[in-house]
Design an enzyme around this catalytic site. Structure first.
Site, PDB file in Angstrom:
ATOM      1  N   GLU A  15      26.400 -18.800  48.778  1.00 14.35           N
ATOM      2  CA  GLU A  15      27.643 -19.578  48.822  1.00 14.35           C
ATOM      3  C   GLU A  15      28.004 -20.122  47.444  1.00 14.35           C
ATOM      4  O   GLU A  15      27.161 -20.642  46.727  1.00 14.35           O
ATOM      5  CB  GLU A  15      27.494 -20.746  49.804  1.00 14.35           C
ATOM      6  N   CYS A  53      25.930 -26.144  57.627  1.00 21.04           N
ATOM      7  CA  CYS A  53      25.461 -25.463  56.417  1.00 21.04           C
ATOM      8  C   CYS A  53      26.179 -26.028  55.197  1.00 21.04           C
ATOM      9  O   CYS A  53      25.554 -26.380  54.196  1.00 21.04           O
ATOM     10  CB  CYS A  53      25.659 -23.956  56.550  1.00 21.04           C
ATOM     11  N   HIS A  79      23.659 -17.938  53.147  1.00 22.18           N
ATOM     12  CA  HIS A  79      23.901 -17.574  54.546  1.00 22.18           C
ATOM     13  C   HIS A  79      23.349 -16.177  54.807  1.00 22.18           C
ATOM     14  O   HIS A  79      23.525 -15.278  53.980  1.00 22.18           O
ATOM     15  CB  HIS A  79      25.411 -17.572  54.844  1.00 22.18           C
TER      16      HIS A  79
END
Ligand code: PCA
Length: 199
Positions: A80, A142, A166
């Site tokens: 991310e 998350c 992820h």
């Protein structure tokens, strides 16, 4: 040797197993690249996960934090790029349903990861694992823990690397769930290990 805090999550929503939990448990205590791994599993709870993450950071004083989360439906490993100061989404495991809430009142709108996500993606592809940089970690748990780690690093520990990876469903989860793409557990774990070696 440097220390890496590696976190996973417990099962949540309609995912009766969370592959991140098994992966972090299997990597706990190993030495990978420059890092010794300290693993922790976080609850899917907006009121608890961020504070627990802070407790683990204080306890282990890591040089880097990588949090892992399941992205059911994604087909690639997706480091991310950014965490945003918003909690919003489906009910967590304790029934909390935040709507458009800031994670930290008055905190920065967002923080870019301090992990080398482009290099991670390049190396993952070199070792044969599909990957791409993701530009959204969502607004669920998350994103929440990613934001908390980056906010803390920004305010208190600028040398502590932090970010989020992820991962797709495992085959075990996909069979239980019914309609999501999946990877073998070994490939998911290899992807995580590869990312750790890059930092
Ligand atoms: N994935 C969720 C929360 C827990 C997990 O493993 C998310 O993407 O926010």
């Amino acid at each position: 040797m440097k220390k890496l805090l590696l976190t996973g999550f417990e099962p949540f929503l309609n995912y009766p197993v969370n592959p991140t939990m098994q992966i972090v448990e299997e990597l706990h205590g190993l030495e990978i690249g420059q890092y010794k791994i300290y693993s922790e599993v976080l609850p899917v709870d907006f009121n608890k996960s961020g504070d627990l993450l802070m407790e683990h950071i204080h306890a282990h004083e890591p040089d880097a934090v990588i949090s892992l989360g399941l992205a059911g439906g994604r087909a690639k490993l997706t480091p991310e790029r950014i965490a945003i100061n918003v909690s919003d989404g489906a009910a967590d495991n304790s029934g909390n349903v935040p709507v458009d809430e800031p994670i930290i009142e008055g905190g920065a709108d967002g923080y870019f990861t301090t992990l080398p996500v482009r290099e991670m993606v390049n190396v993952l592809k070199e070792v044969g694992l599909p990957a791409e940089v993701s530009n959204t970690a969502g607004a669920y748990l998350c994103n929440h823990v990613m934001y908390r780690a980056l906010h803390y690093a920004n305010q208190q520990r600028p040398n502590m690397l932090a970010g989020f990876l992820h991962i797709p469903a495992s085959h075990e989860l996909a069979i239980l769930h019914g309609s999501i793409p999946s990877w073998s557990h070994e490939d998911l774990k290899k992807g995580v290990v590869t990312c750790i070696k890059v930092i």
